[in-house]
Design a protein around this motif. Structure first.
Motif, PDB file in Angstrom:
ATOM      1  N   UNK A 160      34.659  47.077  29.991  1.00 14.44           N
ATOM      2  CA  UNK A 160      35.632  46.767  30.930  1.00 14.44           C
ATOM      3  C   UNK A 160      36.614  47.303  30.078  1.00 14.44           C
ATOM      4  N   UNK A 161      37.180  46.519  29.033  1.00 17.54           N
ATOM      5  CA  UNK A 161      38.563  46.845  28.082  1.00 17.54           C
ATOM      6  C   UNK A 161      38.322  48.287  27.751  1.00 17.54           C
ATOM      7  N   UNK A 162      37.309  48.897  27.291  1.00 22.50           N
ATOM      8  CA  UNK A 162      37.216  50.237  26.849  1.00 22.50           C
ATOM      9  C   UNK A 162      37.657  51.372  28.091  1.00 22.50           C
ATOM     10  N   UNK A 163      37.058  50.643  29.355  1.00 20.58           N
ATOM     11  CA  UNK A 163      37.390  51.543  30.456  1.00 20.58           C
ATOM     12  C   UNK A 163      38.590  51.630  30.918  1.00 20.58           C
ATOM     13  N   UNK A 164      39.257  50.332  30.730  1.00 20.72           N
ATOM     14  CA  UNK A 164      40.660  50.128  31.119  1.00 20.72           C
ATOM     15  C   UNK A 164      41.780  50.578  30.559  1.00 20.72           C
ATOM     16  N   UNK A 181      38.547  50.649  22.423  1.00 24.88           N
ATOM     17  CA  UNK A 181      37.411  49.740  22.023  1.00 24.88           C
ATOM     18  C   UNK A 181      38.086  48.399  21.927  1.00 24.88           C
ATOM     19  N   UNK A 182      37.354  47.353  22.312  1.00 27.44           N
ATOM     20  CA  UNK A 182      37.776  45.798  22.200  1.00 27.44           C
ATOM     21  C   UNK A 182      37.594  45.626  20.783  1.00 27.44           C
ATOM     22  N   UNK A 183      36.746  46.253  20.016  1.00 21.82           N
ATOM     23  CA  UNK A 183      36.831  45.950  18.345  1.00 21.82           C
ATOM     24  C   UNK A 183      38.196  46.773  17.791  1.00 21.82           C
ATOM     25  N   UNK A 184      38.714  47.634  18.259  1.00 20.16           N
ATOM     26  CA  UNK A 184      39.864  48.193  17.774  1.00 20.16           C
ATOM     27  C   UNK A 184      41.205  47.338  18.288  1.00 20.16           C
ATOM     28  N   UNK A 185      41.441  46.790  19.523  1.00 20.23           N
ATOM     29  CA  UNK A 185      42.236  45.859  19.807  1.00 20.23           C
ATOM     30  C   UNK A 185      42.221  44.744  18.916  1.00 20.23           C
ATOM     31  N   UNK A 210      44.955  42.070  27.547  1.00 16.28           N
ATOM     32  CA  UNK A 210      44.866  40.848  28.259  1.00 16.28           C
ATOM     33  C   UNK A 210      44.627  40.827  29.780  1.00 16.28           C
ATOM     34  N   UNK A 211      45.341  41.954  30.346  1.00 15.92           N
ATOM     35  CA  UNK A 211      45.055  42.113  31.940  1.00 15.92           C
ATOM     36  C   UNK A 211      43.677  42.790  32.035  1.00 15.92           C
ATOM     37  N   UNK A 212      43.153  43.540  31.178  1.00 14.71           N
ATOM     38  CA  UNK A 212      41.960  44.182  31.204  1.00 14.71           C
ATOM     39  C   UNK A 212      40.664  42.841  31.243  1.00 14.71           C
ATOM     40  N   UNK A 213      40.811  42.208  30.058  1.00 13.64           N
ATOM     41  CA  UNK A 213      40.021  40.915  29.917  1.00 13.64           C
ATOM     42  C   UNK A 213      40.116  40.004  31.248  1.00 13.64           C
ATOM     43  N   UNK A 214      41.007  39.735  31.564  1.00 12.62           N
ATOM     44  CA  UNK A 214      41.049  38.662  32.929  1.00 12.62           C
ATOM     45  C   UNK A 214      40.666  39.571  34.150  1.00 12.62           C
ATOM     46  N   UNK A 215      40.633  40.682  34.367  1.00 10.12           N
ATOM     47  CA  UNK A 215      40.173  41.309  35.369  1.00 10.12           C
ATOM     48  C   UNK A 215      38.588  41.705  35.198  1.00 10.12           C
ATOM     49  N   UNK A 216      38.063  41.515  34.149  1.00 10.68           N
ATOM     50  CA  UNK A 216      36.648  41.835  34.014  1.00 10.68           C
ATOM     51  C   UNK A 216      35.667  41.077  34.604  1.00 10.68           C
ATOM     52  N   UNK A 217      34.638  41.446  35.420  1.00 15.54           N
ATOM     53  CA  UNK A 217      33.712  40.749  36.089  1.00 15.54           C
ATOM     54  C   UNK A 217      32.764  39.903  35.074  1.00 15.54           C
ATOM     55  N   UNK A 218      32.936  38.752  34.819  1.00 17.08           N
ATOM     56  CA  UNK A 218      32.413  37.997  33.903  1.00 17.08           C
ATOM     57  C   UNK A 218      31.169  37.063  34.625  1.00 17.08           C
ATOM     58  N   UNK A 219      31.179  37.189  36.056  1.00 14.00           N
ATOM     59  CA  UNK A 219      30.327  36.379  36.897  1.00 14.00           C
ATOM     60  C   UNK A 219      28.886  36.351  36.962  1.00 14.00           C
ATOM     61  N   UNK A 220      28.377  37.790  36.349  1.00 13.47           N
ATOM     62  CA  UNK A 220      27.021  38.030  36.380  1.00 13.47           C
ATOM     63  C   UNK A 220      25.972  37.154  35.777  1.00 13.47           C
ATOM     64  N   UNK A 221      25.006  37.264  36.208  1.00 17.77           N
ATOM     65  CA  UNK A 221      23.940  36.181  35.699  1.00 17.77           C
ATOM     66  C   UNK A 221      23.552  36.624  34.186  1.00 17.77           C
ATOM     67  N   UNK A 222      23.183  35.635  33.242  1.00 15.42           N
ATOM     68  CA  UNK A 222      22.877  35.781  31.972  1.00 15.42           C
ATOM     69  C   UNK A 222      21.599  36.950  31.655  1.00 15.42           C
ATOM     70  N   UNK A 223      21.679  37.609  30.753  1.00 13.38           N
ATOM     71  CA  UNK A 223      20.921  38.620  30.807  1.00 13.38           C
ATOM     72  C   UNK A 223      19.397  38.334  30.081  1.00 13.38           C
TER      73      UNK A 223
END
Length: 418
Positions: free
Chosen positions: A94-98, A102-106, A178-191
């Motif tokens: 989501x961070x890369x998309x928004x 990449x998150x690693x670069x941030x 920070x905005x991208x992380x807070x908007x990410x959908x983290x509510x999905x079930x574990x993998x």
């Protein structure tokens, strides 16, 4: 530097514009105060960077360090490990998309910026320590060898400042992360780790299988709690991150002033050492007088006036307290002597500063006008150089001159208020 005829008004204020150890000290005093401001603002940004870095560790180490800790619980920890890996994957995507980054670069940006801020704070401490050496009662004569070493140190710090300030624009963009992380959908079930763990539990006893499945179920049902746990550090730092654009803009302006003062201090020391021509030394003197001496006079004059007003108020309140019977004669005598001496000292200092101000009131406008003429000429030369050489290699020099011209406008306001 360009040269031009100096006005008769400038000739009458040679004492203000001639290179001197006193002007070197005055410039160091201005440097020291600016360093204090820049250091305080740098520390505020550094603390925010540290908080963002700690928050990122929850996500970026979720499948690593933290996962290894849960791995110590064996199959019971698998659901949590899977959930953390899912959170890391979703957030990274989501961070890369928004943001397009990449998150690693941030994460690397936050870590490297934090380290650079700490390193630059050390450089500022060096300037502050150097300024203290020139604080009265320093030696009246300039130590030539020490001055040359100090000049080299200031030149080095000036170049380091020019390189360091480039990170400010990048730090100001952390709100996007920070905005991208807070908007990410983290509510999905574990993998998949949950299903894998369930299969591997078939060989366990009935009671252990039941306990393992209960842990899995609670993990899925508590996915909202996991999301809250992961995002809480970002929620806590969000307001501070939102302040970064304004804070870095303010810091950038103060750093530009610091660059101007470093440039003027180097030039003033070179003039005192006789390393530049008399014409160049005269121009340096005009710049230091307009950009440092006058603003510093305004600061000292305002402080002396306030100090005198404070002691007058102390004496008035002390008289009132004595008349009301709140202060006995012995205490009154002690405080009266202290406040009277403080007032006398303030008025004496104020008289000295007013005498300096009188010179500026009479001839200061000529100094400021001459400085403005020089700046206009220098900017015109830079513009012509860009046209003829087809290159814009003078961008930093132009920005520095423009900030010095802003300082000149501030000096005009100080002169009007004397």
């Amino acid at each position: 530097m360009g040269s031009y005829g100096l006005t008769e008004g400038i000739e009458r204020v040679d004492a203000l514009t001639a290179p001197s150890i006193e002007n070197v000290r005055t410039t160091f005093a201005a440097l020291n105060r600016t360093v204090d401001t820049v250091s305080a603002e740098c520390r505020a940004v550094s603390e925010t960077l540290e908080a963002v870095g700690a928050a990122l560790q929850v996500i970026t180490q979720g499948g690593g360090g933290l996962g290894q800790q849960w791995g110590g619980f064996g199959m019971i920890g698998l659901p949590i490990m899977g959930a953390m890996r899912a959170v890391q994957g979703v957030t990274s995507q989501y961070v890369k998309q928004q943001t397009g980054i990449p998150l690693s670069t941030w994460t690397d940006l936050v870590a490297s910026s934090s380290a650079q801020f700490e390193a630059y704070l050390s450089q500022l401490d060096t300037v502050a320590a150097l300024a203290q050496r020139y604080h009265p009662p320093a030696e009246s004569e300039l130590d030539l060898e020490a001055a040359r070493e100090d000049q080299e140190l200031l030149v080095d710090i000036r170049w380091r400042t020019q390189a360091w300030k480039q990170i400010l624009s990048r730090v100001a963009q952390l709100g996007r992360l920070v905005d991208a992380i807070l908007k990410a959908n983290l509510a999905g079930e574990p993998g998949p780790a949950e299903a894998d763990g369930s299969d591997r539990s078939s060989g366990l006893s009935g009671s252990l299988q039941k306990r393992f499945k209960e842990v899995q179920t609670r993990t899925v049902e508590k996915s909202g709690d996991l999301r809250a746990w992961v995002l809480q550090p970002f929620v806590e730092v969000r307001d501070r991150v939102k302040q970064l654009p304004g804070l870095t803009e303010q810091l950038s302006r103060q750093v530009a002033l610091l660059e101007v003062l470093l440039d003027l201090e180097v030039a003033e020391i070179r003039a005192c050492l006789g390393e530049i021509s008399p014409t160049e030394a005269r121009i340096v003197g005009i710049r230091v007088a307009a950009g440092v001496a006058l603003p510093e006079l305004g600061e000292r004059l305002a402080a002396a006036r306030q100090h005198a007003r404070d002691h007058e108020a102390y004496l008035d309140r002390l008289d009132g307290a004595r008349n009301a019977g709140d202060v006995d004669a012995r205490v009154y005598s002690i405080l009266f002597e202290e406040y009277r001496n403080g007032l006398a000292s303030s008025r004496s200092r104020l008289a000295e500063l007013e005498a300096e101000a009188d010179v500026w009131r009479r001839d200061g406008q000529a100094v400021l006008d001459a400085c403005a003429d020089w700046m206009t000429l220098e900017l015109d030369v830079l513009a012509a150089r860009t046209l003829t050489e087809r290159a814009d290699a003078a961008t930093d020099r132009r920005a520095l001159l423009q900030r010095e011209r802003d300082r000149l406008d501030e000096a005009r306001s100080v002169l009007a208020s004397l």
